[in-house]
Design a protein around this motif. Sequence first.
Motif, PDB file in Angstrom:
ATOM      1  N   ALA A  86      17.317  31.521  10.001  1.00 49.91           N
ATOM      2  CA  ALA A  86      15.979  31.222   9.488  1.00 49.91           C
ATOM      3  C   ALA A  86      14.905  31.283  10.563  1.00 49.91           C
ATOM      4  CB  ALA A  86      15.973  29.830   8.844  1.00 49.91           C
ATOM      5  N   TRP A  87      15.280  31.583  11.800  1.00 47.96           N
ATOM      6  CA  TRP A  87      14.304  31.521  12.879  1.00 47.96           C
ATOM      7  C   TRP A  87      13.322  32.681  12.845  1.00 47.96           C
ATOM      8  CZ3 TRP A  87      16.210  29.283  18.165  1.00 47.96           C
ATOM      9  CH2 TRP A  87      16.841  28.055  17.935  1.00 47.96           C
ATOM     10  N   SER A  88      13.767  33.860  12.441  1.00 48.87           N
ATOM     11  CA  SER A  88      12.890  35.032  12.458  1.00 48.87           C
ATOM     12  C   SER A  88      11.611  34.810  11.677  1.00 48.87           C
ATOM     13  CB  SER A  88      13.613  36.257  11.876  1.00 48.87           C
ATOM     14  OG  SER A  88      14.483  36.823  12.819  1.00 48.87           O
ATOM     15  N   THR A  89      11.715  34.038  10.592  1.00 46.18           N
ATOM     16  CA  THR A  89      10.577  33.836   9.700  1.00 46.18           C
ATOM     17  C   THR A  89       9.990  32.432   9.816  1.00 46.18           C
ATOM     18  OG1 THR A  89      12.139  33.277   7.935  1.00 46.18           O
ATOM     19  CG2 THR A  89      11.345  35.559   8.030  1.00 46.18           C
ATOM     20  N   PHE A  90      10.367  31.689  10.847  1.00 48.59           N
ATOM     21  CA  PHE A  90       9.868  30.332  11.064  1.00 48.59           C
ATOM     22  C   PHE A  90      10.090  29.456   9.832  1.00 48.59           C
ATOM     23  CE2 PHE A  90       7.536  33.047  13.993  1.00 48.59           C
ATOM     24  CZ  PHE A  90       7.663  32.348  15.189  1.00 48.59           C
ATOM     25  N   SER A  91      11.261  29.604   9.228  1.00 48.21           N
ATOM     26  CA  SER A  91      11.569  28.846   8.011  1.00 48.21           C
ATOM     27  C   SER A  91      12.660  27.805   8.249  1.00 48.21           C
ATOM     28  CB  SER A  91      11.987  29.799   6.884  1.00 48.21           C
ATOM     29  OG  SER A  91      13.076  30.615   7.265  1.00 48.21           O
ATOM     30  N   TYR A  92      12.920  27.455   9.508  1.00 53.13           N
ATOM     31  CA  TYR A  92      13.910  26.440   9.814  1.00 53.13           C
ATOM     32  C   TYR A  92      13.345  25.049   9.525  1.00 53.13           C
ATOM     33  CZ  TYR A  92      11.097  26.361  14.103  1.00 53.13           C
ATOM     34  OH  TYR A  92      10.060  26.291  14.990  1.00 53.13           O
ATOM     35  N   ASP A  93      14.225  24.045   9.499  1.00 52.29           N
ATOM     36  CA  ASP A  93      13.785  22.672   9.290  1.00 52.29           C
ATOM     37  C   ASP A  93      14.500  21.748  10.264  1.00 52.29           C
ATOM     38  OD1 ASP A  93      16.371  22.263   8.290  1.00 52.29           O
ATOM     39  OD2 ASP A  93      15.733  22.498   6.212  1.00 52.29           O
ATOM     40  N   THR A  94      14.318  20.466  10.108  1.00 51.91           N
ATOM     41  CA  THR A  94      14.855  19.488  11.059  1.00 51.91           C
ATOM     42  C   THR A  94      16.369  19.350  10.965  1.00 51.91           C
ATOM     43  OG1 THR A  94      14.511  17.659   9.513  1.00 51.91           O
ATOM     44  CG2 THR A  94      12.710  18.192  11.017  1.00 51.91           C
ATOM     45  N   GLN A  95      16.960  19.916   9.915  1.00 51.43           N
ATOM     46  CA  GLN A  95      18.413  19.866   9.747  1.00 51.43           C
ATOM     47  C   GLN A  95      19.095  21.106  10.320  1.00 51.43           C
ATOM     48  OE1 GLN A  95      19.755  17.193   8.492  1.00 51.43           O
ATOM     49  NE2 GLN A  95      18.065  16.187   7.441  1.00 51.43           N
ATOM     50  N   ASN A  96      18.340  22.029  10.870  1.00 52.36           N
ATOM     51  CA  ASN A  96      18.892  23.298  11.329  1.00 52.36           C
ATOM     52  C   ASN A  96      20.016  23.088  12.337  1.00 52.36           C
ATOM     53  OD1 ASN A  96      18.606  25.687  13.533  1.00 52.36           O
ATOM     54  ND2 ASN A  96      18.223  26.464  11.478  1.00 52.36           N
ATOM     55  N   GLN A  97      21.135  23.756  12.094  1.00 45.43           N
ATOM     56  CA  GLN A  97      22.322  23.562  12.923  1.00 45.43           C
ATOM     57  C   GLN A  97      22.076  23.921  14.383  1.00 45.43           C
ATOM     58  OE1 GLN A  97      25.796  25.711  11.552  1.00 45.43           O
ATOM     59  NE2 GLN A  97      26.770  25.615  13.569  1.00 45.43           N
ATOM     60  N   ALA A  98      21.424  25.047  14.628  1.00 49.11           N
ATOM     61  CA  ALA A  98      21.204  25.491  15.998  1.00 49.11           C
ATOM     62  C   ALA A  98      20.304  24.523  16.757  1.00 49.11           C
ATOM     63  CB  ALA A  98      20.605  26.892  16.021  1.00 49.11           C
ATOM     64  N   ILE A  99      19.298  23.969  16.105  1.00 47.60           N
ATOM     65  CA  ILE A  99      18.426  22.994  16.754  1.00 47.60           C
ATOM     66  C   ILE A  99      19.235  21.769  17.169  1.00 47.60           C
ATOM     67  CG2 ILE A  99      16.477  21.430  16.393  1.00 47.60           C
ATOM     68  CD1 ILE A  99      15.221  23.554  14.615  1.00 47.60           C
ATOM     69  N   GLN A 100      20.106  21.313  16.280  1.00 44.05           N
ATOM     70  CA  GLN A 100      20.951  20.163  16.611  1.00 44.05           C
ATOM     71  C   GLN A 100      21.888  20.487  17.767  1.00 44.05           C
ATOM     72  OE1 GLN A 100      22.513  17.855  13.141  1.00 44.05           O
ATOM     73  NE2 GLN A 100      21.608  19.495  11.906  1.00 44.05           N
ATOM     74  N   GLU A 101      22.489  21.671  17.748  1.00 43.87           N
ATOM     75  CA  GLU A 101      23.416  22.052  18.809  1.00 43.87           C
ATOM     76  C   GLU A 101      22.715  22.146  20.156  1.00 43.87           C
ATOM     77  OE1 GLU A 101      26.655  24.699  16.234  1.00 43.87           O
ATOM     78  OE2 GLU A 101      25.112  25.698  17.428  1.00 43.87           O
ATOM     79  N   ASN A 102      21.554  22.781  20.171  1.00 44.25           N
ATOM     80  CA  ASN A 102      20.841  22.953  21.443  1.00 44.25           C
ATOM     81  C   ASN A 102      20.481  21.601  22.054  1.00 44.25           C
ATOM     82  OD1 ASN A 102      20.969  25.706  20.938  1.00 44.25           O
ATOM     83  ND2 ASN A 102      18.873  25.841  20.179  1.00 44.25           N
ATOM     84  N   TYR A 103      20.002  20.706  21.235  1.00 46.94           N
ATOM     85  CA  TYR A 103      19.596  19.376  21.712  1.00 46.94           C
ATOM     86  C   TYR A 103      20.800  18.605  22.237  1.00 46.94           C
ATOM     87  CZ  TYR A 103      16.949  14.942  21.538  1.00 46.94           C
ATOM     88  OH  TYR A 103      16.308  13.758  21.841  1.00 46.94           O
ATOM     89  N   ARG A 104      21.856  18.557  21.449  1.00 39.75           N
ATOM     90  CA  ARG A 104      23.072  17.842  21.867  1.00 39.75           C
ATOM     91  C   ARG A 104      23.679  18.488  23.107  1.00 39.75           C
ATOM     92  NH1 ARG A 104      27.294  18.345  18.848  1.00 39.75           N
ATOM     93  NH2 ARG A 104      28.309  16.528  19.798  1.00 39.75           N
ATOM     94  N   GLY A 105      23.655  19.818  23.157  1.00 38.31           N
ATOM     95  CA  GLY A 105      24.277  20.514  24.274  1.00 38.31           C
ATOM     96  C   GLY A 105      23.644  20.174  25.602  1.00 38.31           C
ATOM     97  N   PHE A 106      22.322  20.113  25.637  1.00 35.19           N
ATOM     98  CA  PHE A 106      21.655  19.793  26.897  1.00 35.19           C
ATOM     99  C   PHE A 106      21.908  18.352  27.321  1.00 35.19           C
ATOM    100  CE2 PHE A 106      18.886  23.597  26.147  1.00 35.19           C
ATOM    101  CZ  PHE A 106      19.230  24.243  27.322  1.00 35.19           C
ATOM    102  N   TYR A 107      21.918  17.418  26.368  1.00 37.53           N
ATOM    103  CA  TYR A 107      22.190  16.042  26.764  1.00 37.53           C
ATOM    104  C   TYR A 107      23.653  15.835  27.136  1.00 37.53           C
ATOM    105  CZ  TYR A 107      17.476  14.486  25.915  1.00 37.53           C
ATOM    106  OH  TYR A 107      16.118  14.309  26.014  1.00 37.53           O
ATOM    107  N   GLN A 108      24.540  16.600  26.552  1.00 30.77           N
ATOM    108  CA  GLN A 108      25.936  16.539  26.984  1.00 30.77           C
ATOM    109  C   GLN A 108      26.058  17.036  28.422  1.00 30.77           C
ATOM    110  OE1 GLN A 108      29.107  17.543  24.232  1.00 30.77           O
ATOM    111  NE2 GLN A 108      30.009  18.912  25.753  1.00 30.77           N
ATOM    112  N   LEU A 109      25.352  18.122  28.742  1.00 34.54           N
ATOM    113  CA  LEU A 109      25.340  18.630  30.113  1.00 34.54           C
ATOM    114  C   LEU A 109      24.778  17.581  31.071  1.00 34.54           C
ATOM    115  CD1 LEU A 109      25.343  20.760  32.392  1.00 34.54           C
ATOM    116  CD2 LEU A 109      23.211  21.662  31.422  1.00 34.54           C
TER     117      LEU A 109
END
Length: 525
Positions: A86-109
């Motif tokens: 959904a990123w190409s069309t800016f149609s993502y939302d706060t539940q988006n899986q990739a957004i959650q993964e990116n956020y968690r991934g950096f704090y795990q690091l």
Amino acid sequence: MKKYIILLLTGFLLTTCTDMLDQTDPTGPTGDNFFQTENDLQQAVVAAYSGLSLPISLHRLNILGFEQFTDNIYNGSATGDGAFGAWSTFSYDTQNQAIQENYRGFYQLINMCNQVIIRGSEADVSDEVLTQVVAEVTFLRGYAHFMLTLIWGDVPIVTEITNDPSGFAPEVSTADEVYEQVISDLTFAEENLSSVSAQGGRVNSWTAKAMLAKVYLFGADELGNDAWYSMSESKAAEVINSSTFGLFNELSTPKENLESIFQTYNENGKEHIFTVNHYNSGGNWSDNNVASEFPMASTARQMRNNNNMWGYGWAYVYEAIGTQWDDADARKDYNLWMQDEPIIVNGDTTGYYDQTNQNRCCARANGMCLQKFWYQENSKNVNGRSTLGFPVMRYADLLLMYAEADLLSDGTISAVGLEAINEVRNRAGLEDLSSGEITIEKILEERRWELFGESKRWFDFMRKRNSMPNLFTQAAAAIVAGDTDGDDNDFAAFTPAKHWKMPYPQSAVDRNPNLVQKPAWSAGD
């Protein structure tokens, strides 16, 4: 670093250090006595590096989504196919899986780094060894906080290990405060790291200087701190003058030199200032904990079952780029699959690229596809999991940042700054620019073509949102204007208040009472 990555699969931090913002016990079942020997400490350091390449890590796959935000590529698959469909069309939302993964991934690091920074002294090692490893992971922690503020803006700064995970709710810090922490961490790394990496893929003092050059440049734009342009220029000049790095430019033709950049025989070579290493032992879907998927994701998906081109088809290129990009620039042919171009696998021509015959729902008839990461993979028809490292920073990137900082520090380009941009252009077979031709727009255009497909373009748009507020909308309009059949307008939903910075993942907001959703996203839309 790759031989150590295999070992970390059973290392304690990979399995026991999890994201503190998930309120999970970061010390895990290993107890309080893990850090005893130098080997224990080195395992912890390598595990911290693994935080860059784990399944939820940005640089394994999701980084490609940031290229889809731009005027370079779009996702040729269905919206539901892939975590960032959904990123190409800016149609993502706060539940988006990739957004959650990116956020968690950096704090795990970050948590993995904090384990070493805070508990490393428990190991029986010399002060010299301890200083080096702490400096390495402090660099990684600084880099993680830098990416967090680039993507989300105001974010929590985490520099501790919590003793009470169930009640851990860090306050949100402003972007200014995050930049301050980033600079502090990177400066410590710069001052304490050896000038020579412990292994290929691990950072040294020159890596830290180069990252500081980037942080000062981006921070100057984001925070409006013009004094940082000269600081960026100075740090970049130190790295350039050291001759530690250089361009791959020894072969006979621009084509050969360009194709050598992303080959494993050149990995961690002189052009690669900071690369996230990945590993694959040869199987098509093997070693999925530390291998990358971005090469697979960015490759076209044509005649997949006929030993032809096997990819996800998430990086199709807009039609207008065919005319925007100068044919004399060797980077154009290097980066793009063009209609009827031979597809060569293991030295044999197995077919011809056909934009109209893609095994994907949404590849558009007019246009092209990204080819940049095919050259390493074509000998094995593209592995689902790849050993190719992700380029966080190349020397060409640093040269262009230096030229930009040089220009913006006093409004003029110096002879050295001009030489830097022309060095990049010359490798692509292009003639020198004169000082009178250098503008910030010209430098950003050069960055676009040199770093095409490497997910740098969006962050250039984002950091220029204040000083050049129309840059993105003008670029999007040019894509629409160059579209002959009316199917390339993916930008209509873009809203500055919502999309320059991502929303916090709703899962993180639900767990941390101090993390309040951004107003533009608070209604859940």
